[in-house]
Design a protein around this motif. Structure first.
Motif, short mmCIF file in Angstrom:
data_model
loop_
_atom_site.label_atom_id
_atom_site.label_comp_id
_atom_site.label_asym_id
_atom_site.label_seq_id
_atom_site.Cartn_x
_atom_site.Cartn_y
_atom_site.Cartn_z
N ASN A 93 1.11 -1.38 -0.06
CA ASN A 93 0.23 0.27 0.21
C ASN A 93 0.99 1.23 -0.23
O ASN A 93 1.48 1.48 0.75
CB ASN A 93 -0.64 -0.05 1.38
N ILE A 94 1.22 1.97 -1.01
CA ILE A 94 2.05 2.80 -0.91
C ILE A 94 0.96 4.56 -0.95
O ILE A 94 -0.39 4.55 -1.64
CB ILE A 94 2.12 2.95 -2.41
N PRO A 95 1.10 5.12 0.08
CA PRO A 95 0.54 5.87 0.82
C PRO A 95 0.84 7.43 -0.47
O PRO A 95 1.69 7.11 -1.03
CB PRO A 95 0.58 6.44 2.12
N SER A 96 -0.12 7.88 -0.23
CA SER A 96 0.18 9.76 -1.04
C SER A 96 1.45 9.78 -0.95
O SER A 96 2.28 10.01 0.01
CB SER A 96 -1.15 10.94 -0.71
N PHE A 97 1.94 11.38 -1.28
CA PHE A 97 3.29 11.49 -1.66
C PHE A 97 3.23 12.15 -0.07
O PHE A 97 4.25 12.01 0.67
CB PHE A 97 3.58 12.51 -2.41
N LEU A 98 2.16 13.25 0.20
CA LEU A 98 2.45 14.00 1.17
C LEU A 98 2.22 13.12 2.48
O LEU A 98 3.12 13.29 3.56
CB LEU A 98 0.95 15.42 1.58
N ASN A 99 1.56 11.58 3.09
CA ASN A 99 1.97 11.00 3.80
C ASN A 99 3.23 10.73 4.29
O ASN A 99 3.46 10.09 4.73
CB ASN A 99 0.83 9.78 3.77
N ARG A 100 4.09 10.00 2.61
CA ARG A 100 4.85 9.30 2.62
C ARG A 100 5.70 10.50 3.59
O ARG A 100 7.20 10.53 4.80
CB ARG A 100 5.39 8.90 1.49
N LEU A 101 5.81 11.84 3.13
CA LEU A 101 6.81 12.97 3.74
C LEU A 101 6.44 13.01 5.05
O LEU A 101 7.51 13.01 6.03
CB LEU A 101 6.97 13.93 2.89
N ILE A 102 5.53 12.56 5.42
CA ILE A 102 5.04 13.18 6.68
C ILE A 102 5.74 11.91 7.47
O ILE A 102 6.65 11.90 8.67
CB ILE A 102 3.46 13.35 6.86
N LEU A 103 5.47 10.64 7.45
CA LEU A 103 5.97 9.49 8.14
C LEU A 103 7.54 9.66 7.92
O LEU A 103 8.04 8.48 9.08
CB LEU A 103 5.13 8.24 7.00
N LEU A 104 7.90 9.99 6.71
CA LEU A 104 9.32 9.54 6.84
C LEU A 104 10.24 11.18 7.51
O LEU A 104 10.84 10.45 8.28
CB LEU A 104 10.00 10.20 5.44
N LEU A 105 9.42 11.97 8.40
CA LEU A 105 9.39 12.91 8.84
C LEU A 105 9.96 12.77 10.40
O LEU A 105 10.82 12.93 11.86
CB LEU A 105 9.16 14.34 8.89
N ILE A 106 8.53 11.97 10.37
CA ILE A 106 7.90 11.21 12.26
C ILE A 106 9.29 10.41 12.58
O ILE A 106 9.82 10.25 13.68
CB ILE A 106 6.91 10.46 11.87
N SER A 107 9.50 9.29 11.33
CA SER A 107 10.86 8.40 11.48
C SER A 107 11.34 8.86 12.23
O SER A 107 12.44 7.93 12.59
CB SER A 107 10.53 7.35 10.62
N ILE A 108 12.49 9.61 11.19
CA ILE A 108 13.80 10.35 11.29
C ILE A 108 14.03 10.88 13.01
O ILE A 108 15.05 10.76 13.53
CB ILE A 108 13.81 11.67 10.38
N LEU A 109 12.78 11.65 12.92
CA LEU A 109 12.83 12.27 14.13
C LEU A 109 12.95 11.64 15.15
O LEU A 109 13.57 11.19 16.55
CB LEU A 109 11.44 13.41 14.63
N PHE A 110 11.72 10.14 15.47
CA PHE A 110 11.70 8.94 15.96
C PHE A 110 13.06 8.23 15.60
O PHE A 110 13.46 7.95 17.41
CB PHE A 110 10.86 8.43 16.26
N LEU A 111 14.00 8.45 15.11
CA LEU A 111 15.57 7.52 15.32
C LEU A 111 16.03 8.62 15.74
O LEU A 111 17.02 7.35 16.25
CB LEU A 111 15.65 7.14 14.31
N LEU A 112 15.98 9.31 16.16
CA LEU A 112 16.99 10.37 16.58
C LEU A 112 17.29 10.23 18.18
O LEU A 112 17.64 10.38 18.99
CB LEU A 112 16.62 12.31 15.94
N GLN A 113 15.60 10.09 19.08
CA GLN A 113 15.37 10.29 19.65
C GLN A 113 14.96 8.84 20.54
O GLN A 113 16.17 8.75 21.54
CB GLN A 113 13.53 9.95 19.57
N ILE A 114 15.44 7.59 19.23
CA ILE A 114 15.79 6.60 19.69
C ILE A 114 17.22 6.44 20.06
O ILE A 114 18.11 5.67 21.29
CB ILE A 114 15.77 5.10 18.67
N SER A 115 18.11 7.18 19.21
CA SER A 115 19.76 6.76 19.43
C SER A 115 19.71 7.64 20.71
O SER A 115 21.26 7.69 20.91
CB SER A 115 19.97 7.57 18.49
N ALA A 116 19.39 8.54 21.32
CA ALA A 116 19.68 9.99 22.31
C ALA A 116 18.98 8.95 23.49
O ALA A 116 19.41 9.62 24.57
CB ALA A 116 18.88 11.44 21.99
N SER A 117 18.60 8.46 23.49
CA SER A 117 18.11 7.66 24.75
C SER A 117 18.49 6.33 25.46
O SER A 117 18.47 5.24 25.38
CB SER A 117 16.34 7.13 24.72
#
Length: 187
Positions: A93-117
């Motif tokens: 299931n390929i989400p719309s471009f905007l949803n993919r962009l939002i998911l990418l941003l959220i994922s990057i921020l969360f990966l930074l949070q994981i690495s910082a914890s």
């Protein structure tokens, strides 16, 4: 599939990994996780059994392992293979471009949070032991993998039912960003 049941299942699998209750998951907890995994696999696709398998494997391999989860992992593996062989289908299931962009941003921020914890100060629900940093980080990574798997391998309803999960992930990530930014700005 009920979005609330899916979110409860995600909470249960995370509880198994990070041990916030302070105890190993009981056999009943593991049976409930397995049951939901089988049901979601039958309803939506084999990705749910793969996630169930990963949870049981991770908990049986990390420090202070729950040895019963080796058996649950083996059973999950058999169910996963059977579901693939007997045609439980999965569609990309390929989400719309905007949803993919939002998911990418959220994922990057969360990966930074994981690495910082790296150092966890929180205690278990009983207030006796500190949560293990490795278990918390692995559970955070498992949340991200589960959320992305359901979005990309589930149906549109699966994506919509994950909105509370993505809001929570975003909230944790933005909170961490605010704390870190505040420390640098106060210098």
């Amino acid at each position: 599939m009920s979005g609330i049941i899916l979110l409860v299942w995600i909470l249960l699998i995370i509880r198994v990994i990070n041990r916030t209750s302070g105890k190993h998951a009981s056999i009943l907890d593991s049976l409930v996780i397995m049951g939901f995994g089988v049901w979601f696999t039958y309803q939506e696709g084999w990705i749910y059994m793969l996630i169930t398998l990963l949870v049981f494997l991770l908990d049986s391999w990390m420090s202070s392992p729950n040895k019963n989860h080796r058996y649950f992992a083996f059973i999950s593996f058999i169910i996963l293979v059977a579901s693939i062989i007997f045609g439980v289908s999965m569609t990309l299931n390929i989400p719309s471009f905007l949803n993919r962009l939002i998911l990418l941003l959220i994922s990057i921020l969360f990966l930074l949070q994981i690495s910082a914890s790296s150092r966890i100060r929180s205690f278990d629900d009983q207030g006796i032991c500190r949560l293990e940093s490795k278990r918390v980080r692995v559970s955070q990574l498992m949340i991200l993998i589960t959320g992305l798997s359901i979005v990309f391998l589930g149906n549109d309803y699966g994506m919509m039912s994950m909105i509370p999960l993505w809001v929570a992930i975003s909230g944790v990530s933005v909170y961490r960003l605010i704390i870190v930014t505040g420390k640098y700005l106060s210098l």
